[in-house]
Design a protein around this motif. Structure first.
Motif: not given
Length: 54
Positions: A21-30
């Protein structure tokens, strides 16, 4: 679709992380430090992405 974070260290490919998911990826990216790229991977073999001739 799939989301991939590629993290580079000193010019060499270091690690790749895959997310559903995009949400999961963006959270990890931070939370990942260093030179990183977030990529959305689209599978064009999926019938829902088929081109329709007009």
């Amino acid at each position: 679709m799939m989301w991939v974070i590629t993290v580079y260290l000193k010019g060499n490919l270091s690690t790749m992380f895959e997310f559903n998911s995009e949400k999961e990826a963006k959270e990890a990216f931070k939370n990942i430090h260093g030179c990183k790229i977030l990529t959305e991977v689209i599978n064009f073999h999926n019938p829902s992405y088929a081109l329709v001739a007009v």
